[in-house]
Write an enzyme that holds these catalytic residues in place. Structure first.
Site, PDB file in Angstrom:
ATOM      1  CE  LYS A  22      -3.832   0.174   2.345  1.00  0.00           C
ATOM      2  NZ  LYS A  22      -4.676  -0.180   3.612  1.00  0.00           N
ATOM      3  NE  ARG A  91      -6.050   4.645   5.275  1.00  0.00           N
ATOM      4  CZ  ARG A  91      -7.354   4.413   5.115  1.00  0.00           C
ATOM      5  NH1 ARG A  91      -7.735   3.019   4.641  1.00  0.00           N
ATOM      6  NH2 ARG A  91      -8.356   5.258   4.953  1.00  0.00           N
ATOM      7  N   GLY A 100      -7.880  -7.493   5.401  1.00  0.00           N
ATOM      8  CA  GLY A 100      -8.739  -7.817   6.413  1.00  0.00           C
ATOM      9  C   GLY A 100      -7.928  -8.558   7.764  1.00  0.00           C
ATOM     10  CG  MET A 102      -2.150  -7.486   9.914  1.00  0.00           C
ATOM     11  SD  MET A 102      -0.363  -7.186   9.392  1.00  0.00           S
ATOM     12  CE  MET A 102      -0.881  -6.462   7.759  1.00  0.00           C
ATOM     13  NE  ARG A 335      -5.728  -4.742  -4.149  1.00  0.00           N
ATOM     14  CZ  ARG A 335      -6.153  -5.084  -2.831  1.00  0.00           C
ATOM     15  NH1 ARG A 335      -5.444  -5.132  -1.932  1.00  0.00           N
ATOM     16  NH2 ARG A 335      -7.614  -5.595  -3.095  1.00  0.00           N
ATOM     17  CG  HIS A 451      -5.210 -37.957   4.972  1.00  0.00           C
ATOM     18  ND1 HIS A 451      -6.354 -38.479   4.356  1.00  0.00           N
ATOM     19  CD2 HIS A 451      -4.158 -38.580   4.926  1.00  0.00           C
ATOM     20  CE1 HIS A 451      -5.699 -39.683   3.876  1.00  0.00           C
ATOM     21  NE2 HIS A 451      -4.616 -39.510   3.965  1.00  0.00           N
ATOM     22  NE  ARG A 571       3.212 -44.635 -14.637  1.00  0.00           N
ATOM     23  CZ  ARG A 571       2.764 -43.328 -14.449  1.00  0.00           C
ATOM     24  NH1 ARG A 571       3.371 -42.759 -13.362  1.00  0.00           N
ATOM     25  NH2 ARG A 571       1.748 -42.872 -15.201  1.00  0.00           N
ATOM     26  NE  ARG A 625       9.083 -47.375 -13.884  1.00  0.00           N
ATOM     27  CZ  ARG A 625       8.308 -46.598 -13.025  1.00  0.00           C
ATOM     28  NH1 ARG A 625       8.945 -45.597 -12.477  1.00  0.00           N
ATOM     29  NH2 ARG A 625       7.277 -46.864 -12.521  1.00  0.00           N
ATOM     30  CD  GLU A 746      13.618 -44.740  -9.892  1.00  0.00           C
ATOM     31  OE1 GLU A 746      12.453 -44.154  -9.564  1.00  0.00           O
ATOM     32  OE2 GLU A 746      13.854 -45.783 -10.658  1.00  0.00           O
ATOM     33  CB  SER A 765      14.329 -40.536 -17.103  1.00  0.00           C
ATOM     34  OG  SER A 765      13.164 -39.601 -17.032  1.00  0.00           O
ATOM     35  N   GLY A 767      13.676 -39.360 -11.955  1.00  0.00           N
ATOM     36  CA  GLY A 767      12.545 -39.770 -11.210  1.00  0.00           C
ATOM     37  C   GLY A 767      12.348 -39.061  -9.884  1.00  0.00           C
ATOM     38  CB  THR A 768      11.721 -35.610  -9.293  1.00  0.00           C
ATOM     39  OG1 THR A 768      10.384 -35.440  -9.901  1.00  0.00           O
ATOM     40  CG2 THR A 768      12.809 -34.960 -10.227  1.00  0.00           C
ATOM     41  CG  ASN A 769       6.903 -38.946  -8.239  1.00  0.00           C
ATOM     42  OD1 ASN A 769       7.014 -37.584  -8.376  1.00  0.00           O
ATOM     43  ND2 ASN A 769       5.840 -39.580  -8.857  1.00  0.00           N
ATOM     44  CG  ASP A 770      10.697 -43.821  -6.121  1.00  0.00           C
ATOM     45  OD1 ASP A 770       9.759 -43.631  -5.628  1.00  0.00           O
ATOM     46  OD2 ASP A 770      11.222 -45.103  -6.486  1.00  0.00           O
ATOM     47  CB  CYS A 833       9.470 -39.438 -16.183  1.00  0.00           C
ATOM     48  SG  CYS A 833      10.479 -40.510 -15.216  1.00  0.00           S
ATOM     49  CE1 TYR A 853      11.682 -36.823 -21.079  1.00  0.00           C
ATOM     50  CE2 TYR A 853      13.758 -36.810 -22.179  1.00  0.00           C
ATOM     51  CZ  TYR A 853      12.859 -37.437 -21.609  1.00  0.00           C
ATOM     52  OH  TYR A 853      13.080 -38.873 -20.809  1.00  0.00           O
TER      53      TYR A 853
END
Lengths: 884, 884
Positions: A22, A91, A100, A102, A335, A451, A571, A625, A746, A765, A767-770, A833, A853
């Protein structure tokens, strides 16, 4: 020495960190020569000092005093002056908008003497009394922390006394009475009279605003929005102007374009003879802003000119607040305006047409989140009935189905082909199966980090949670007003708005989603044309390719329609579910000879699977895979078997139980999976590679161009890859099929030893989950629903690291592996992936890390394409901004 | 051009890689001027060429020819000469000794003509015939791959014909007959006559030796011993000398000191009129080497002088083979002699006294493995009865107990206070509980990498496996000769020798182990004095401190006796077992109020626990790890509860089952553990820190010097540590207790973000067990007994990464974290408390990585102290050797 106070004339819009949003924008408007009431900003740094030390910085007193003088001289009035007093507002205004959350105190500077001056100057005795009682009431509640209830009661008592229905019907005399009663309430409540020193009012109000940064609701809001808790708020001290000084005064809010649709032309509300809070409170009937032209043409014209100035200056839609005091227009706030997803696209495109921004910038003005919102189906917005109840919109989309009240029933009914909505008081990990089976999830308890919410978002499933008005019992639910939902009743839930209806509401498929699968129609509406324009530019700009994860021909076709130029993850374990599960069970439990027989059977089936997907992706790469089943998912339940054996023992059952116990793993995630299984079960991977080679050969003979790639999962050491890749290459050679052989990265160790592993791989590749599971030590199945909510509250992370890549930990491994892999093998092809492949923020990281990719679920492909374009454009823009 | 052949005169002992151990030492002896028969070595490089290409390097022919000429000229004989032929042996010799694993062919160069010359020259017609038939027999079997059985049958037939009981009784004429029959057998078997060209014999024999590198037994041996499979073997071509040319000839083997006890003075066997193979075969009765003095004093004196030369030259005990041909002594082999663990210590100390090596070097001459062998209890070696059966010594130690045949019975009987030996055909993960309960484990199947072996070594439990002569049935076992072992029978097993006895054999506690816990007695024997001397020097040299892992006062006292100067890991979850388990169960299942009550109870108990261990370690640091329970270990079994509920359902049971299901985790290793639990269960860590502070305060008041340190487990992100450490420090402050607060680095992300984490930590302790689990993606409970054996066979790793730190993966994380941690916080104290802290090879790594201490189980403390000293001395030595 630190400067704690900035005059509006000495700041600018770039100083949001220090002045808050502000304050920075008030300064910017002042610099533009727009009519902003004189004022100044006490910085967030003063707030941080206060919050840490419990007191204001000593040097603040002099600074404020000095700036106050400037305001007084600009306004020609003095704070507390008994003849012509200056009033100011105090203010809050943090870096990020926290509407709203503060505190703000208006009308500071009134006391028993100056109120007389105000009455005289305004020529309105009642106005002066009303303004004073408002100050006392607001001050008592906000600054002094008194219970607001007795003040409300006092108003009611006066109204009864006066026989008045509303406050506006109270006479001047009654107003003065109210002032007296309020002063008594303050004396009783605090033991001291209402402070008469304007400077005391000012300091107390400032401290109160600072304190309100740490109010419970503000903390909650910040946690929910992922705003850091150590930023602090600024305080803006602004000369008061009054929209409630009669018919030639008023107040309004406006947007320079329609924030809902993006339609061009101003858009807003105006209220005559009122203050801003009256507009916001919704207690008065506003008129459309265009009406102001009739009411006060001079001010209207001036406002239009200012709005044009602002839009040209900010090069974006602006949202403003203004007040007209006796024919004089004052700008109180501006703004960059929030907007809907649809408006974001059309506005960005229109601003290009208006010559305000470049196409590059326009792509940066929309977000993947907005695009994905546009792709969800919705309920028809025009003719919706009133919802039965409302809850927290936890995971977007529109879902319709029959109500069920347990995970078991959800699974049963879903298997019978029904769409179901799973209703639970709250969910826990036992409900997982039911959540997967359901079309939507509805809970009575828990917020956006519950959850149900976390898991539903993870699955891309519609979810409304925290419907407090719903009492959920074992087999039915009752709303606060007595409506009962029983199993089998149809209900509809909107995960984007939180609305819940009894009965079936028609779901509209998203026109944007439909656009992605078709050619652009000639009569496309503005939204579709804007989406098309920005997507084309994003595609043309991006370096990262977007592939998709798909396990069947149908999925692959959909991915291709959405613009995927390859399959980054097919998979094969998903091909072993259903009726084939038994084959895997036999494979795992059999001896070597028995395994051979099963493998021969599987070879036939797999050849068909691969033919289907390679045909669908003709001419494009398909990374297949090799089997990576969590063993336990293919074995009968040890609990069920144990119960069966305890109740009706049989020899066969006992044998099976013994085998299952032998193979039972305490932590299957870290057990006999992936390449480990491939090396232990002789012939398993060989069977799969043969099936791939045979499928490719057959398609080639049909004249097609199949392009399979073979991916080895869960490699931790180069020897594992060496053994399995050598065998795979030998089989491909035998068949005369050329196909790259690569590996998932992974397991943390694979990333750490990527230089070695690259010597055996044609591609990596990630495997960012594992990789996230093992790098953090988080079993996703267990932790997301268990303590992730708590961790988000505690600030360990804002977003689940499974949703957005943890760049400092997991990302470090990715970057390290990219570097070492390419150093060892310059031709190495690199992709990702994991689910992060469809997350815009993560895609930005993958772009910067130098991947070739990203691969994501088909439905996320458009979002990923947009993000890939944005990442490339940000690179370009980044270079520009460096040269400024 | 590559040199493929080295004359003995041109090599030396440093060329083991190229010449193999035997060739390098023959060259060294030649250089020392010792009487080595002329010869040369074909390098391991030629072998590698052969194994890769399938043919010998083309340039080898000329090289060998040239060197052969030199040998001929040195001996004054020509290969194949019909008057005075040179004979040569073709002997394998790899870098690492692989006794009996590869082939050797003697007497190359004999044919139908030259054998006549040999007869004439030796004056011994029978000798010539015998030598020729030996060549044919050995060549047929080794080089031509013929079945040896018909050759043995031919000898038997001749013996029968001649009425001779032994070969030595065969006449010259019979020997010639045998030559003819053998030649016939070769003709029949290969379709070609026995090769008469000596050079053809030589080339074929050379190739055969090369091929034998990849024989099945050689591969198996290498896998077992962890020898790389791509080294290849060298081939030594040596002029033949004959110990079987009558009474003035003979052959012997000798050590320069007693390899069993280390006693000074030569030690060996001599056999008159025989060849080396006769001594090794054990078919002839040898005499003690000292007898040679009477038989041939000149040779004896010469031998003694040579042995002294060798010991002085190699500065270590040497093991030699020699032959005396008609009064002339020839040295056929030498190498540094293998020795027992006890001999290693006494010899190292004696060599210092003899002035041959420095004390620094002496410490490097013994291994942690040897020290730990000396610390195991043993069976009294002098008076042992003959064992019932023998198996593979899989995990050292001596164990005595009653036989049980199932894990369940093992647990039952152990709980009843009995020592049990668990006997199984083979073990699998279900047996784990029984293995933990047993004093020793005995299996009929599986080798050193079987489940039983791997798990037992991991637990430091005595194990004998692969006792093929034992048939294990459901409740008893039968030996090959019919002895039956029934449940309850006492048996004794020796994990260091593989011996198994029926009945109870007395176990001798190790005098070396006893030494470590006492002052050195005045009458200590040579071994104890040697151990004491080397340990003192190791301690004085080391930089790394050795701490111990201990959870009780008793364990801590033992650790202190063994020389630990701190407790690096006190696992508080071990204090929650037994009767207290119920408290934890209640804690986890209760609501917040219920939890409070449990915590109050636990505070009392924990204060006692901590007082005990801090008292035992008065004046030394004790790192107390706050609770890190795998949740499931403290909850009732979900299987048992499910069975109970299915058979006799109760409401209470159902409630419990629901709660347990809710808390059930798919991968508890990656679930709600460590700091996560500490942050989720309000007051848990606070209770523990209060208990520590109170215990410390009470001890201080007694005048003691308690030095607790507080360690937060499973931290992955600095915020987790910030929250828990801030709270811990506040509690310590309240109590006025000073204690460092630090964290485990056991999650990969903690290592990756160590720079951030260090800002909140006074110390890091690397938890390399969990770090290995997560970095490799290995759940130790599951994988060690499942596919680790297979992985060792496949060469993925030689040693389990849980036994010896994986330096390239896990070690990289450790090094990275040390560097980043120290950079952020120079005062950071660094240690390791995984099991690797007691593994010598890993300790070397930790020394190099710059840690301050290692912490291991009390029993491993002496081994770790030795390893710490060795690591420091190797640094020093490394500097020296660089300056050579």
């Amino acid at each position: 020495m630190t400067t704690y106070v900035y005059d509006f004339a000495s700041g600018d819009a770039g100083m949001r960190d220090l002045l808050g949003g502000k304050g920075a924008n008030l300064a910017e408007m002042t610099r533009l020569g727009l009519p902003v009431p004189p004022g100044f900003t006490i910085t967030t740094e003063a707030c941080r000092h206060y919050l840490q030390s419990g007191g204001l910085p000593p040097e603040l007193t002099d600074e404020v005093h000095e700036h106050l003088k400037a305001v007084e001289s600009a306004m020609g009035r003095r704070l507390g002056d008994k003849d012509d007093p200056l009033l100011v507002s105090v203010r809050s205004g943090a870096k990020f908008s926290m509407p709203g959350m503060m505190d703000t105190v208006l009308n500071i500077g009134l006391n028993d003497e100056s109120v007389v001056g105000l009455a005289r100057q305004s020529g309105d005795d009642r106005f002066a009394a009303d303004t004073y009682r408002r100050l006392i009431q607001m001050f008592a509640k906000t600054v002094q922390g008194l219970d607001p209830q007795p003040f409300d009661a006092a108003i009611d008592a006066i109204k009864a006394e006066a026989g008045a229905a509303t406050e506006s019907q109270l006479s001047t005399e009654h107003m003065w009475k109210l002032v007296d009663r309020f002063k008594d309430l303050v004396l009783t409540g605090t033991g001291k009279p209402f402070p008469q020193q304007p400077s005391e009012q000012l300091w107390q109000a400032t401290e109160a605003v600072f304190r309100s940064w740490n109010s419970e609701r503000a903390e909650l809001y910040r946690r929910r929005e992922g705003i850091a808790s150590d930023l602090g708020t600024a305080v803006n001290i602004v000369a008061m102007v009054f929209g409630n000084l009669g018919e030639d005064s008023g107040t309004g809010v406006a947007f320079t374009r329609d924030p809902a649709t993006g339609a061009q032309g101003i858009y807003g509300d105006y209220l005559t003879g009122a203050q801003g809070e009256d507009v916001v409170a919704g207690t008065h009937n506003t008129v459309a802003l265009t009406e102001l032209e009739k009411i006060d043409k001079a001010s209207y014209d001036k406002l239009l000119a200012i709005m044009e100035t602002l839009e040209n200056h900010y090069r974006d839609v602006c949202d403003i607040e203004f007040t007209i005091e006796r024919g004089t227009l004052w700008m109180l706030q501006t703004r960059v305006g929030k907007r809907t997803a649809a408006a974001a696209f059309t506005i960005a495109s229109d601003l290009v047409d208006d010559g305000l921004i470049s196409l590059d910038e326009a792509v940066g003005r929309v977000s993947g989140e907005q695009l994905s919102q546009l792709m969800f189906p919705t309920f028809d917005g025009e003719n919706l009935p009133a919802p039965l109840v409302r809850g927290i919109p936890a995971s977007p989309g529109a879902a319709v189905g029959t109500a069920v009240f347990s995970a078991e029933r959800a699974i049963e009914k879903a298997q019978a082909g029904q769409d179901v909505i799973l209703i639970r008081r709250e969910t826990n990990p036992d409900d997982l199966g039911g959540m997967i089976a359901a079309a939507g999830i509805l809970t009575a308890r828990g917020g956006k980090t519950s959850h149900a919410a976390v898991v539903a978002r993870g699955m891309g499933k519609t979810c409304v949670c925290g419907v407090e008005a719903l009492q959920v019992l074992a087999d039915h639910a009752i709303t606060a007003d007595g409506h009962t939902i029983r199993e089998g009743d149809e209900i509809s839930i909107d995960g984007s708005t939180g609305a819940v209806w009894a009965g079936r509401i028609d779901v509209c498929p998203s026109p944007v989603a439909r656009y992605f699968t078709k050619e652009l129609p000639a009569d496309a509406d503005r939204l579709i044309r804007a989406v098309d324009r920005l997507m084309r530019h994003a595609d043309a700009s991006s370096r990262l390719h977007v592939w998709a994860n798909a396990d069947t021909g149908a999925d692959a076709e959909r991915a291709r329609e959405f613009g995927a130029v390859g399959i980054g993850l097919c998979r094969t374990e998903h091909m072993f579910l259903g009726e084939r599960r038994q084959l895997v069970e036999r494979l795992v439990l059999a001896n070597e000879e028995g395994q051979k027989a099963v493998l021969d059977q599987l070879l036939e089936l797999q050849r068909g699977d691969f033919t289907e997907i390679l045909r669908a992706m003709d001419g494009l790469p398909v990374v297949i895979r090799l089997l990576d089943p969590p063993l336990h998912e293919f074995l009968p339940s040890i609990i069920d078997l144990s119960i069966a054996q305890a109740t009706e023992p049989t020899t066969e059952n006992e044998k099976l139980l013994t085998a299952v116990k032998r193979l039972h793993e305490h932590n299957p995630m870290l057990g006999l999976r992936g390449v480990r299984l491939g090396l232990v079960i002789k012939g398993l991977y060989e069977m799969q590679v043969s099936a791939i080679a045979q499928a490719a050969l057959a398609l080639k003979q049909e004249g097609l161009d199949p392009r399979p790639e073979i991916m080895i999962p869960l490699v931790a050491d180069v020897t594992e890859l060496h053994l399995s890749a050598t065998s795979a290459r030998a089989i491909l050679n035998e068949h005369g099929v050329l196909a790259p052989v690569g590996t998932m990265i992974e397991v943390p160790r694979a990333a750490l030893t990527a230089g070695d592993i690259a010597t055996e791989a044609d591609f990596f590749s990630f495997g960012t989950n594992d990789l996230t599971q093992m790098t953090w030590g988080f079993s996703r199945d267990d932790v997301e629903g268990s303590f992730f909510g708590k961790y988000q509250e505690l600030g360990v992370f804002d977003t689940s690291p499974f949703a957005t890549l943890d760049t400092s930990g997991v990302g470090q491994l990715v970057s390290q592996a990219v570097k070492a892999g390419r150093a060892a093998q310059p031709e190495l092809h690199l992709g990702v992936c994991g689910e992060h492949g469809g997350d815009p923020e993560s895609i930005q990281f993958f772009h910067a890390a130098g991947l070739d990719y990203v691969s994501c679920s088909p439905f996320r492909v458009p979002v990923a394409r947009l993000a890939a374009g944005q990442a490339a454009l940000a690179d370009k823009g980044g270079e520009k901004s460096d040269s400024r």
